[in-house]
Structure formats: structure tokens, C-alpha cells
Design a protein around this motif. Structure first.
Motif, PDB file in Angstrom:
ATOM      1  N   SER A 165      -1.803   4.805 -10.588  1.00 14.06           N
ATOM      2  CA  SER A 165      -1.460   3.602  -9.834  1.00 14.06           C
ATOM      3  C   SER A 165      -0.486   2.757 -10.643  1.00 14.06           C
ATOM      4  O   SER A 165      -0.380   2.926 -11.871  1.00 14.06           O
ATOM      5  N   SER A 210       0.832  -1.208   0.000  1.00 11.40           N
ATOM      6  CA  SER A 210       0.000   0.000   0.000  1.00 11.40           C
ATOM      7  C   SER A 210       0.867   1.259   0.000  1.00 11.40           C
ATOM      8  O   SER A 210       0.549   2.235  -0.695  1.00 11.40           O
ATOM      9  N   GLN A 211       1.961   1.247   0.758  1.00 14.91           N
ATOM     10  CA  GLN A 211       2.874   2.394   0.733  1.00 14.91           C
ATOM     11  C   GLN A 211       3.512   2.531  -0.643  1.00 14.91           C
ATOM     12  O   GLN A 211       3.655   3.648  -1.171  1.00 14.91           O
ATOM     13  N   ARG A 215       2.006   6.393  -7.150  1.00 14.30           N
ATOM     14  CA  ARG A 215       1.020   7.321  -7.704  1.00 14.30           C
ATOM     15  C   ARG A 215       1.498   8.759  -7.538  1.00 14.30           C
ATOM     16  O   ARG A 215       1.299   9.596  -8.436  1.00 14.30           O
ATOM     17  N   ARG A 216       2.126   9.054  -6.401  1.00 17.08           N
ATOM     18  CA  ARG A 216       2.610  10.412  -6.165  1.00 17.08           C
ATOM     19  C   ARG A 216       3.675  10.800  -7.191  1.00 17.08           C
ATOM     20  O   ARG A 216       3.720  11.946  -7.646  1.00 17.08           O
ATOM     21  N   ARG A 250       1.009   4.150  -2.978  1.00 15.49           N
ATOM     22  CA  ARG A 250       0.845   5.581  -2.701  1.00 15.49           C
ATOM     23  C   ARG A 250       2.003   6.391  -3.272  1.00 15.49           C
ATOM     24  O   ARG A 250       1.814   7.421  -3.925  1.00 15.49           O
TER      25      ARG A 250
END
Length: 298
Positions: free
Chosen positions: A283, A270-271, A277-278, A274
Motif C-alpha cells: 500500500s 481507492s483506485q 499496490r499492484r 489498488r
């Protein structure tokens, strides 16, 4: 002089059938054309000199934005994760660029053999800079482009012209950018070793104290010198390298995002998603599908 360079490059593109990335008979020389502004692209900027002939471009290195225009070049003295975007280009006035790849071992040997005095430098010059090309450098590049039409002369004269280009780069205002890690002192050498360690072990946990011991600096000095040179901290550098490697794995297909996350050193998928995507604006799955030209699943 700039007009002559542009004319020579335009001719090469016409002969190549209008493609936008033109390799040449010299493995270290490439020509680039873009006929429209580009989205932000991310990757590793290897040691090189990239001269813009026409158009406008900007590059993000860490938190620093570098903008350059015709007659300017960006140069890197070590491998750097960067973001780049062509800001101005049209069919009538494309973006044109010339890239000269730099071999740091070749550059170090050249500096020692020629015994070239280095210009004075700041305490902590960065490993990436934007400079304005002088007349002598432009003339060297023009002769190099013209040499492409004489294949039999390339093996000898191409090597000599590259040395001439290196001379103008290292003795110019941006010389410290290229020579800092090669001819600098203990701190500069340590930062280069730290960069090499991170690139080789990007999937391993990064502990600053252990890395500092590996390169024989204190943690505080390593952090300060590393950030001055790369405009990012060691952890930020590692994160960008990890995400760029993850993108390569996803592009090749056959691997799920969670598995890729673990392969590049993340403990939490999950990290990873994130931070991916940043950096890339999508994704991992969406980005990979877009890059491969696959329509996203509904």
C-alpha cells in the motif's frame, strides 16, 4: 577487453571505499556495483546507455522482459518507466555496470554536425533495446575509465571520448533506438511530443483524441505508434508516471495517501491505492514507510 574494463571499474570502487553507486568527475558517467541480487526496483529510465560488466539483470518495459548479461548494454532513446532487478551478484562476483547519460540535444547536434549515415531500421523500432557491445565501443569505454585517473585531461578528452562513444552507439545495430525520435519522420517526432506532453501534464486527464490533435496524428495512428515505441499504451505510460511521482511525494513525507492521489491526478483514492499496490507490491503507506526505513505501525 571485458576483463580490462572490469579491472578498471573494480579499482575505482576500491578507491571509493566500497560504496555501491559511484559518481565520477564526469557528470554524465556513473559506475554501479551490487553485491547481492536486488528486489524489483521501479523508476524512470532516462536517455542513457548502461553496460553490464559482470552479473545478470532483467528489466520490464511495458509487457516486454529484457534480459542482459556481461558485455551487453541497455539503451533508451527517451524517458521510459521501467522495472529492473539484478538477478545474479555475490560478494565474490558483484554486479558491475557503467552508465553513460545521454543528452538528446547533444546527440542531435552530433548527428547533424558529423553527417553520420544512419543504418537501416525497422518501421517501428522501440525506444529501448538491449545490444551486445562491440570491440570498438568497449575500447572507448576502457579509455574513458582510465581517463578518470587524469583529472586535468577530463574536460577536453572526456568530451571527445563521449563523442566517440556516441558514434559507436548510433552506427551500431541499436542505432535506431537512439535516433528514431531525433532523426525519424513525422510519426516518430509526434510520439516524442506525446511522451513529453504526458510527462509534463501527468496529473491532467488524458484524452487520446485531444493528445492526437496536439501532436497532429489520428488517434489510431498515435496509439499504434506510441505502443510500438514504448511497449505500452499512452494511458499505461501515464499511469506509471503518475505512480512514480506519487512515490516521490510519499517518500518526502508530510502528505497523506489520499492527498497524494489527488495531486497526481487520481479522482478516486481507492483506485490509486489498488494500482499503487499492484505496481509496488505494498500500500502507499506501507511502501513509503519501508523506503524511509520506518517500522510499519502495528
Amino acid at each position: 577487453m571485458l576483463r580490462l574494463l572490469l579491472a578498471a571499474v573494480s579499482q575505482r570502487y576500491a578507491e571509493a571505499g566500497g560504496i555501491d553507486d559511484l559518481p565520477t568527475a564526469l557528470p554524465w558517467l556513473g559506475l554501479v556495483r551490487r553485491r547481492a541480487p536486488t528486489p524489483i526496483g521501479r523508476g524512470m529510465l532516462e536517455p542513457s546507455m548502461c553496460l553490464m560488466l559482470q552479473g545478470e539483470k532483467q528489466m520490464l518495459v511495458g509487457e516486454r522482459i529484457l534480459r542482459y548479461a556481461p558485455g551487453c548494454y541497455v539503451q533508451a532513446g527517451t524517458a521510459m518507466p521501467v522495472s529492473g532487478q539484478v538477478m545474479r551478484a555475490t560478494d565474490d562476483e558483484p554486479y558491475y555496470g557503467i552508465r553513460v547519460d545521454l543528452d538528446l540535444k547533444e546527440l542531435a547536434s552530433f548527428l547533424l554536425e558529423m553527417r553520420i549515415p544512419m543504418p537501416p531500421q525497422d518501421d517501428d523500432p522501440p525506444f529501448v533495446s538491449v545490444e551486445t557491445a562491440g570491440k570498438a565501443l568497449l575500447e572507448s569505454l576502457e579509455r574513458l575509465l582510465r581517463l578518470l585517473d587524469r583529472p586535468s585531461d577530463l574536460p577536453v578528452l572526456g568530451h571527445l571520448l563521449k563523442q566517440e562513444i556516441l558514434y559507436h552507439l548510433v552506427t551500431g545495430p541499436g542505432g535506431p533506438t537512439l535516433t528514431r525520435g531525433l532523426m525519424g519522420g513525422r510519426h516518430e517526432s509526434a510520439v516524442n511530443k506525446a511522451i513529453g506532453w504526458i510527462r509534463e501534464h501527468f496529473d491532467a486527464p488524458l484524452r487520446i483524441a485531444e493528445l492526437a490533435e496536439e501532436v497532429h496524428l489520428s488517434p489510431s495512428v498515435l496509439h499504434r505508434r506510441f505502443k510500438a515505441a514504448t511497449i505500452m499504451s499512452p494511458l499505461q505510460y501515464q499511469k506509471q508516471v503518475r505512480l512514480l511521482e506519487a512515490r516521490k511525494l510519499l517518500m518526502s513525507g508530510g502528505a497523506e495517501a489520499a492527498n497524494v492521489a489527488f495531486q497526481v491526478g487520481y479522482e478516486s483514492p481507492s483506485q490509486f491505492s489498488r494500482e499503487y499496490r499492484r505496481l509496488f507490491g505494498a500500500s502507499p503507506l506501507q511502501d513509503a514507510e519501508q523506503l524511509r526505513g520506518v517500522a510499519p505501525a502495528p
